[in-house]
Write an enzyme that holds these catalytic residues in place. Structure first.
Site, PDB file in Angstrom:
ATOM      1  N   HIS A  88       0.857  -1.182   0.000  1.00 40.01           N
ATOM      2  CA  HIS A  88       0.000   0.000   0.000  1.00 40.01           C
ATOM      3  C   HIS A  88       0.899   1.241   0.000  1.00 40.01           C
ATOM      4  CE1 HIS A  88      -3.959  -1.815   1.716  1.00 40.01           C
ATOM      5  NE2 HIS A  88      -3.335  -2.688   0.959  1.00 40.01           N
ATOM      6  N   GLU A  90       0.901   3.939   1.717  1.00 40.56           N
ATOM      7  CA  GLU A  90       1.323   4.418   3.034  1.00 40.56           C
ATOM      8  C   GLU A  90       2.487   3.609   3.584  1.00 40.56           C
ATOM      9  OE1 GLU A  90      -1.749   3.645   1.926  1.00 40.56           O
ATOM     10  OE2 GLU A  90      -3.269   4.379   3.306  1.00 40.56           O
ATOM     11  N   CYS A 118      -6.283   2.266   5.712  1.00 45.15           N
ATOM     12  CA  CYS A 118      -6.929   1.059   6.233  1.00 45.15           C
ATOM     13  C   CYS A 118      -6.286   0.701   7.575  1.00 45.15           C
ATOM     14  CB  CYS A 118      -6.766  -0.088   5.231  1.00 45.15           C
ATOM     15  SG  CYS A 118      -5.051  -0.674   5.069  1.00 45.15           S
ATOM     16  N   CYS A 121      -2.456   0.112   7.337  1.00 44.78           N
ATOM     17  CA  CYS A 121      -1.681   1.337   7.142  1.00 44.78           C
ATOM     18  C   CYS A 121      -1.744   2.257   8.361  1.00 44.78           C
ATOM     19  CB  CYS A 121      -2.153   2.041   5.882  1.00 44.78           C
ATOM     20  SG  CYS A 121      -1.834   1.046   4.399  1.00 44.78           S
TER      21      CYS A 121
END
Length: 186
Positions: A88, A90, A118, A121
Site C-alpha cells: 500500500h 502508506e 486502512c 496502514c
C-alpha cells in the site's frame, strides 16, 4: 464459616471495547506544514496517477517533515505490480522515509495520503510513531482513522497522533471514482 465478602471495586474494570467518543481531528500545529498541505496532497495525487497507470487502485502517499513540509519520501500503491498485498502507498512511503531518515521513529514527520488509511496502514503509522496523518477522501468501507475505527487516537495503543481529514477530498475521491468507473465500463 462463610467466605469474606470482597471489597467493591474502586474504579471501572478495564475493557476491551474501543473508545466511544467522537474521534478528534485537528489542524497541524506546525504552520509550514499546514501551509504545505495542499501542495503535499498534490504530490500524493501525482503518485496516485502512477498507481492507476500500473492498473492499481490510485492511492498515493507522501511523508514530509512537520517543521518545514519538505518531502522525505513518496509512494503509490504497488500491489498489482509487485503481487504484494502489503504494498500500500502508506506502508511503502513510511518504509522509504525511515530509510531516508535512518530511523523507524517518524515523530517529526507527517503522512499525507489521498485515501483514508486502512487498518494495516493506520497500524503502520502507529508503529512508526508518525507525528500526524492527513488524508483526502474518507473510506467508509475500510477507513481506520475515523470511518470504521480510529487507530490514531485509541488510548489502548502505544502511540496516538492527530488526524487531518478532507484535504482536497473532492479531487481525491474523483480520482478513485474515475478509476472504478473505467474498470466497470463494458
Amino acid at each position: 464459616m462463610s467466605a469474606p465478602t470482597p471489597d467493591p471495586p474502586t474504579s471501572e474494570p478495564p475493557t476491551s471495547e474501543p473508545p466511544t467518543s467522537e474521534p478528534p481531528t485537528s489542524e497541524p500545529t506546525h504552520p509550514a506544514f499546514a501551509a504545505a498541505l495542499p501542495v503535499l496532497m498534490g504530490t500524493a495525487l501525482d503518485e496516485a496517477a502512477l498507481a492507476a497507470a500500473d492498473g492499481d487502485v490510485p492511492v498515493g502517499a507522501v511523508v514530509a517533515r512537520l517543521s518545514d513540509g519538505d518531502v522525505v519520501a513518496r509512494a503509490h500503491n504497488e500491489r498489482e505490480r509487485t503481487a504484494d498485498p502489503t504494498a500500500h502507498a502508506e506502508v511503502l512511503a513510511l518504509r522509504r522515509a525511515a530509510e531516508a531518515i535512518g530511523s523507524w521513529r517518524l515523530g517529526d514527520c507527517g503522512l499525507v495520503v489521498t485515501l483514508e488509511p486502512c487498518a494495516m496502514c493506520a497500524g503502520a503509522a502507529v508503529s512508526a510513531r508518525i507525528g500526524l496523518v492527513a488524508f483526502g477522501a474518507s473510506d467508509p468501507k475500510a477507513g481506520a482513522l475515523g470511518s470504521l475505527y480510529h487507530l490514531g487516537v485509541d488510548p489502548r495503543l502505544n502511540h496516538e497522533f492527530p488526524v487531518v481529514p478532507g484535504v482536497r477530498a473532492d479531487e481525491c475521491a474523483e480520482v478513485l471514482e474515475a478509476f472504478f468507473r473505467a474498470r466497470r465500463a463494458p
